[in-house]
Design a protein around this motif. Structure first.
Motif, PDB file in Angstrom:
ATOM      1  N   PRO B 519       0.817  -1.223   0.000  1.00 43.33           N
ATOM      2  CA  PRO B 519       0.000   0.000   0.000  1.00 43.33           C
ATOM      3  C   PRO B 519       0.852   1.275   0.000  1.00 43.33           C
ATOM      4  N   PHE B 520       0.202   2.389  -0.264  1.00 48.01           N
ATOM      5  CA  PHE B 520       0.872   3.682  -0.273  1.00 48.01           C
ATOM      6  C   PHE B 520       0.563   4.449   1.003  1.00 48.01           C
ATOM      7  N   THR B 521       1.370   5.468   1.251  1.00 44.59           N
ATOM      8  CA  THR B 521       1.144   6.318   2.418  1.00 44.59           C
ATOM      9  C   THR B 521       1.421   7.769   2.025  1.00 44.59           C
ATOM     10  N   ILE B 522       0.836   8.700   2.764  1.00 39.63           N
ATOM     11  CA  ILE B 522       1.062  10.122   2.462  1.00 39.63           C
ATOM     12  C   ILE B 522       2.063  10.696   3.463  1.00 39.63           C
ATOM     13  N   CYS B 533      -5.566  14.452  -5.105  1.00 37.80           N
ATOM     14  CA  CYS B 533      -5.786  13.001  -4.977  1.00 37.80           C
ATOM     15  C   CYS B 533      -7.243  12.695  -4.607  1.00 37.80           C
ATOM     16  N   MET B 534      -7.915  13.665  -3.971  1.00 37.99           N
ATOM     17  CA  MET B 534      -9.316  13.455  -3.612  1.00 37.99           C
ATOM     18  C   MET B 534     -10.194  13.339  -4.851  1.00 37.99           C
ATOM     19  N   GLY B 535      -9.726  13.908  -5.936  1.00 39.59           N
ATOM     20  CA  GLY B 535     -10.477  13.851  -7.190  1.00 39.59           C
ATOM     21  C   GLY B 535     -10.582  12.450  -7.759  1.00 39.59           C
ATOM     22  N   LEU B 536      -9.823  11.523  -7.185  1.00 38.78           N
ATOM     23  CA  LEU B 536      -9.881  10.134  -7.668  1.00 38.78           C
ATOM     24  C   LEU B 536     -11.051   9.363  -7.064  1.00 38.78           C
ATOM     25  N   ALA B 537     -11.646   9.919  -6.014  1.00 33.39           N
ATOM     26  CA  ALA B 537     -12.732   9.230  -5.308  1.00 33.39           C
ATOM     27  C   ALA B 537     -12.326   7.817  -4.915  1.00 33.39           C
ATOM     28  N   CYS B 538     -11.129   7.710  -4.354  1.00 29.71           N
ATOM     29  CA  CYS B 538     -10.674   6.390  -3.905  1.00 29.71           C
ATOM     30  C   CYS B 538     -11.108   6.198  -2.461  1.00 29.71           C
ATOM     31  N   PRO B 539     -11.811   5.107  -2.156  1.00 30.30           N
ATOM     32  CA  PRO B 539     -12.285   4.896  -0.783  1.00 30.30           C
ATOM     33  C   PRO B 539     -11.149   4.770   0.227  1.00 30.30           C
ATOM     34  N   ALA B 540      -9.923   4.502  -0.256  1.00 31.05           N
ATOM     35  CA  ALA B 540      -8.799   4.336   0.680  1.00 31.05           C
ATOM     36  C   ALA B 540      -8.222   5.675   1.126  1.00 31.05           C
ATOM     37  N   ILE B 541      -8.521   6.761   0.398  1.00 37.80           N
ATOM     38  CA  ILE B 541      -7.990   8.073   0.773  1.00 37.80           C
ATOM     39  C   ILE B 541      -9.036   8.811   1.604  1.00 37.80           C
ATOM     40  N   THR B 542      -8.652   9.189   2.818  1.00 37.54           N
ATOM     41  CA  THR B 542      -9.612   9.869   3.688  1.00 37.54           C
ATOM     42  C   THR B 542      -9.047  11.201   4.146  1.00 37.54           C
ATOM     43  N   ARG B 543      -9.960  12.053   4.620  1.00 32.36           N
ATOM     44  CA  ARG B 543      -9.537  13.374   5.056  1.00 32.36           C
ATOM     45  C   ARG B 543     -10.105  13.631   6.438  1.00 32.36           C
ATOM     46  N   ASP B 544      -9.256  14.089   7.338  1.00 30.36           N
ATOM     47  CA  ASP B 544      -9.711  14.469   8.670  1.00 30.36           C
ATOM     48  C   ASP B 544      -9.290  15.914   8.870  1.00 30.36           C
ATOM     49  N   SER B 549      -5.036  11.133   4.477  1.00 31.24           N
ATOM     50  CA  SER B 549      -4.272   9.916   4.756  1.00 31.24           C
ATOM     51  C   SER B 549      -4.815   8.753   3.956  1.00 31.24           C
ATOM     52  N   ILE B 550      -4.016   7.713   3.883  1.00 28.83           N
ATOM     53  CA  ILE B 550      -4.423   6.525   3.132  1.00 28.83           C
ATOM     54  C   ILE B 550      -4.623   5.380   4.110  1.00 28.83           C
ATOM     55  N   ASP B 551      -5.791   4.768   4.062  1.00 28.54           N
ATOM     56  CA  ASP B 551      -6.081   3.601   4.902  1.00 28.54           C
ATOM     57  C   ASP B 551      -5.358   2.407   4.284  1.00 28.54           C
ATOM     58  N   LYS B 552      -4.325   1.932   4.992  1.00 25.69           N
ATOM     59  CA  LYS B 552      -3.488   0.921   4.347  1.00 25.69           C
ATOM     60  C   LYS B 552      -4.183  -0.444   4.221  1.00 25.69           C
ATOM     61  N   GLU B 571       3.997   7.867  -1.275  1.00 25.77           N
ATOM     62  CA  GLU B 571       4.997   6.851  -1.602  1.00 25.77           C
ATOM     63  C   GLU B 571       4.543   5.478  -1.121  1.00 25.77           C
ATOM     64  N   ARG B 572       5.123   4.475  -1.747  1.00 26.59           N
ATOM     65  CA  ARG B 572       4.768   3.109  -1.390  1.00 26.59           C
ATOM     66  C   ARG B 572       5.416   2.745  -0.048  1.00 26.59           C
ATOM     67  N   LEU B 573       4.675   2.091   0.806  1.00 31.20           N
ATOM     68  CA  LEU B 573       5.218   1.638   2.090  1.00 31.20           C
ATOM     69  C   LEU B 573       6.233   0.531   1.849  1.00 31.20           C
ATOM     70  N   VAL B 574       7.299   0.568   2.620  1.00 30.38           N
ATOM     71  CA  VAL B 574       8.251  -0.552   2.548  1.00 30.38           C
ATOM     72  C   VAL B 574       8.236  -1.271   3.884  1.00 30.38           C
ATOM     73  N   ASP B 575       8.645  -2.511   3.890  1.00 34.25           N
ATOM     74  CA  ASP B 575       8.612  -3.295   5.131  1.00 34.25           C
ATOM     75  C   ASP B 575       9.497  -2.677   6.206  1.00 34.25           C
TER      76      ASP B 575
END
Lengths: 193, 575
Positions: B519-522, B533-544, B549-552, B571-575
């Motif tokens: 997953p990605f993170t902000i 990025c909100m224009g993508l209407a991705c359910p994983a991207i939220t705003r508080d 932030s991105i719900d991983k 960016e993409r999360l790394v282990d």
């Protein structure tokens, strides 16, 4: 006996269908007549979803009417509030206190009510708030939050625990039986009522 | 043995017990599970046909040649299959032919709430309406007997609440069915005018016989109770009536066309007040009125949406059963899933200010804000013909601002002929095929281009590029929709082209991909809250508040948001 009416509400993809199937099969195995109504198709894609479960000596309509649910199990807070008018005057609301923002909220065209739990409580005869997602997460699998909630429900209903566990076992994927049973027990022991 | 079954599963069980040889369908909510369940029986041949017309034609061939056959579709699918429907009523069937049509009052997952009962009346085909899963199974078996006794196709009309409700069904052993003999008979099966005129006489006689016999059919039942209120009803409405008006006398119609006049007249004469309770148009009510019988429900119910126990109770008694009002809460419309391959294409369409004629599938959801990617949605396949029509009325220059958007399954269903039209009539439109290698919205059914049959067996793969090329399209591009820069580039290029073109955006549905990318993170230090990025209407991207932030757990790692972020904050999360 009058029918027992259980409304299961949540967000598409949260596992509400599995929960309803477990309850339905359990009730049938215990000799009740059962009817359930599900949502398929479009609204499953992250939309608001609702499943009706009814059991008793004889069930006619598969739908629970407004104001007649004995129990509502809400997988998400806003959904609890959305469907709260289905609860009967003596009904119990079981709510997973997770928040999932709907798109209009994310986009800023609508607001997620800040006092959502208070409002749910004021609209419910009884309300049981559960942190089911975290319980599931601590067990190692977010997805078992539905069996956590079933455990909470089991305490409210008069059906033997061994039958509950058998119904869970019969309906979840075989690899996840152990963790689902654990989740069920955790939920059962959460409930203070 | 007893089992809890969906109405649709019960139809499948009924087909199995009735000794069905062949089952065909094109998926469509709320009918899809019928044929999915039938496919699990080894001794029944089942197929996803490319569309409902083909499904019905396969079914007619099978029935005429002697095997019991069932074909299933949603209500709008019957529009596609209407051509063979009207004439198979003339030819009759030989072995039983049952057509299951699932209506969607309330439009849970449909573009209209048309009423299949009118098709029965228009095509002279009897219609049965089960009210729960046990009846769904029993009525299938009864329908096959009826079909063979009267040599007619029979429609079973389901509705969403019967199809998608579970109730207890008693299972029985299957009946052994031998193939019926096939005899060549052009007067029966070749419907040219001379023969069809003779067959029309038979159709009229058959319907008259069915109407007479319906008065004593076991599926039309009178429940005598309190005689002050009598209710004529059918299907799911019967269950609502039983729930809220347990003392009423009821005439429950298992067959809603043709209607049992004698039975209706008798029932009406035994009750003080007569109501007809049915969803959508007053089909039964108009018939009863035409018989000169006075009914108290005249104009009482809306032709829109579903009924409920509460609605029936309040209309009949003037009292509210349970008065509770809903809380005011924001809506939760369905959305494209995280990682959905359609998202980037819609994002690009909006950015390029392109208009699009849309079609039927998950990608119809792209009409909603913020993607707002399509202008129209009418029916399966309409996007292609419509974009051509727009060109012909508004001219070539305007056409550079329009595309037609259609899915892979929908293109095969009924988009191909539209594309032939564009080539033949010298259009220049650009058609975009959102190819996610499945029939997505209905729950991932295979189709001719997926390489698998309904039973999961390997099948020849329809090559879309070769097909489109054979139609005469010279400009065909295949692009990965995750490559957003390329998506924009190819859209600009092809819409400007003064020739017809097809862009296939090819990537499997995100729900089909088992292996999840990281997953990605902000990065909150880099994020400037521009909200692009909100224009993508991705359910994983939220705003508080302002914080994005991105719900991983939801993020599927598609990386579209990272690609469009202007500040490299994602960016993409790394282990």
């Amino acid at each position: 006996m009058a029918t027992t009416n259980i409304l299961i509400v949540g967000v598409g993809g949260q596992g509400t269908l599995l929960a309803s199937r477990i309850i339905g099969n359990l009730a049938m195995d215990l000799g009740y007549d059962v009817k359930m109504s599900e949502v398929h198709g479009m609204s499953q894609r992250g939309g608001s979803v609702v499943t009706h479960v009814k059991y008793g000596n004889k069930v006619f309509s598969p739908l629970i009417e407004i104001g007649t649910a004995d129990i509502i199990i809400a997988f998400e807070k806003l959904e609890a509030l959305r469907w709260s008018h289905y609860l009967s005057d003596t009904g119990t609301m079981i709510v997973n206190n997770q928040r999932i923002d709907p798109l209009p909220v994310i986009l800023g065209t609508a607001h997620y009510p800040t006092d959502v739990m208070d409002e749910i409580k004021s609209r419910s005869f009884r309300c049981i708030e559960v942190d089911a997602l975290n319980i599931a997460r601590n067990l190692g699998n977010d997805k078992v939050l539905n069996t956590v909630l079933l455990g909470v429900l089991a305490k409210q209903l008069d059906m033997p625990i061994k039958n509950w566990l058998a119904a869970v076992e019969a309906n979840v994927p075989s690899k996840t039986i152990a963790i689902n049973k654990k989740a069920f027990n955790e939920g059962y022991n959460q409930s203070i009522w | 043995m007893k089992e809890l079954l969906l109405g649709n599963e019960a139809i499948a069980r009924g087909a199995y017990e009735a000794g069905v040889k062949v089952a065909t369908a094109y998926p469509g909510t709320p009918s899809t599970e019928i044929t999915e369940c039938i496919a699990k029986y080894d001794n029944i041949y089942a197929e996803w046909s490319p569309n409902e017309k083909v499904a019905l034609e396969v079914a007619i061939g099978s029935a005429i040649s002697g095997g019991r056959t069932i074909v299933s579709m949603k209500h709008v699918g019957l529009n596609v299959a209407a051509d063979p429907l009207f004439t198979v009523a003339y030819t009759g069937v030989n072995a039983g032919l049952v057509i299951v049509v699932a209506d969607d009052p309330g439009m849970h997952s449909s573009q209209n709430e048309q009423n299949t009962r009118y098709y029965g009346k228009a095509a002279n085909i009897p219609i049965l309406e089960p009210s729960d899963s046990q009846e769904a199974k029993d009525f299938v078996i009864f329908a096959f007997e009826l079909s063979e006794k009267y040599d007619t196709p029979v429609i079973i009309r389901m509705t969403t609440r019967v199809s998608h409700s579970q109730s207890i069904v008693e299972l029985c052993e299957p009946q052994g069915q031998k193939l019926k003999e096939y005899k060549k008979d052009i007067s029966k099966y070749v419907m040219m005018p001379g023969m069809a005129k003779a067959r029309h006489i038979i159709v009229e006689d058959r319907m008259n016989n069915l109407a007479d016999d319906s008065n004593s059919m076991s599926i039309n039942e009178v429940e005598t109770n309190d005689r002050s209120v009598g209710i004529i009803t059918s299907g799911i409405s019967y269950q609502y009536v039983k729930e809220v008006l347990p003392n009423a006398s009821i005439l429950k119609l298992g067959m809603v066309y043709p209607l049992p006049d004698k039975l209706i007249r008798e029932f009406a004469s035994t009750v003080d007040k007569l109501y007809v309770i049915e969803e959508l148009e007053p089909f039964i009510e108009e018939h009863v009125k035409s018989m000169g019988i006075e009914i108290a429900s005249d104009g009482l119910f809306s032709i829109q949406g579903e009924l409920s126990g509460n609605i029936i109770y309040s209309k009949l008694t003037g009292k509210e059963l349970n008065k509770k009002s809903p809380a005011a809460v924001p809506g939760r419309p369905p959305v494209l899933c995280p990682g959905c391959p359609h998202r980037g294409v819609y994002y690009a369409l909006k950015k390029l200010k392109l208009h699009a004629t849309g079609d039927i599938g998950c990608y119809t959801l792209g009409a909603l804000p913020p993607l707002e990617g399509i202008d129209t949605c009418i029916c399966m396949g309409a996007s292609i013909g419509m974009v051509h029509g727009i060109e012909k009325t508004r001219g070539r220059k305007e056409t550079e601002k329009w595309i037609g958007v259609i899915g892979d399954s929908t293109f095969i269903h009924s988009g191909i002929t539209g594309l032939i039209d564009i080539v033949y009539n010298k259009g220049i439109s650009t058609v975009v095929i959102l190819d996610n290698s499945t029939t997505g919205m209905t729950g991932h059914q295979d189709h001719p281009a997926t390489g698998k049959t309904i039973k999961g067996e390997p099948a020849p793969v329809l090559n879309l590029v070769e097909l489109i090329s054979a139609i005469g399209i010279k400009n065909i591009k295949v692009v990965d929709p995750y490559d957003i820069a390329k998506v924009e580039e190819v859209l600009m290029e092809e819409t400007k082209r003064q020739e017809p073109s097809v862009i296939i955006f090819s990537r499997p549905c995100a729900l089909l991909t088992k292996k999840k990318e990281k997953p990605f993170t902000i990065d909150q230090n880099k994020c400037r809250h521009c909200n692009i990025c909100m224009g993508l209407a991705c359910p994983a991207i939220t705003r508080d508040g302002k914080t994005l932030s991105i719900d991983k757990t939801l993020c599927n790692g598609c990386g579209l948001c990272a690609d469009i972020c202007r500040f490299n904050a994602i960016e993409r999360l790394v282990d």
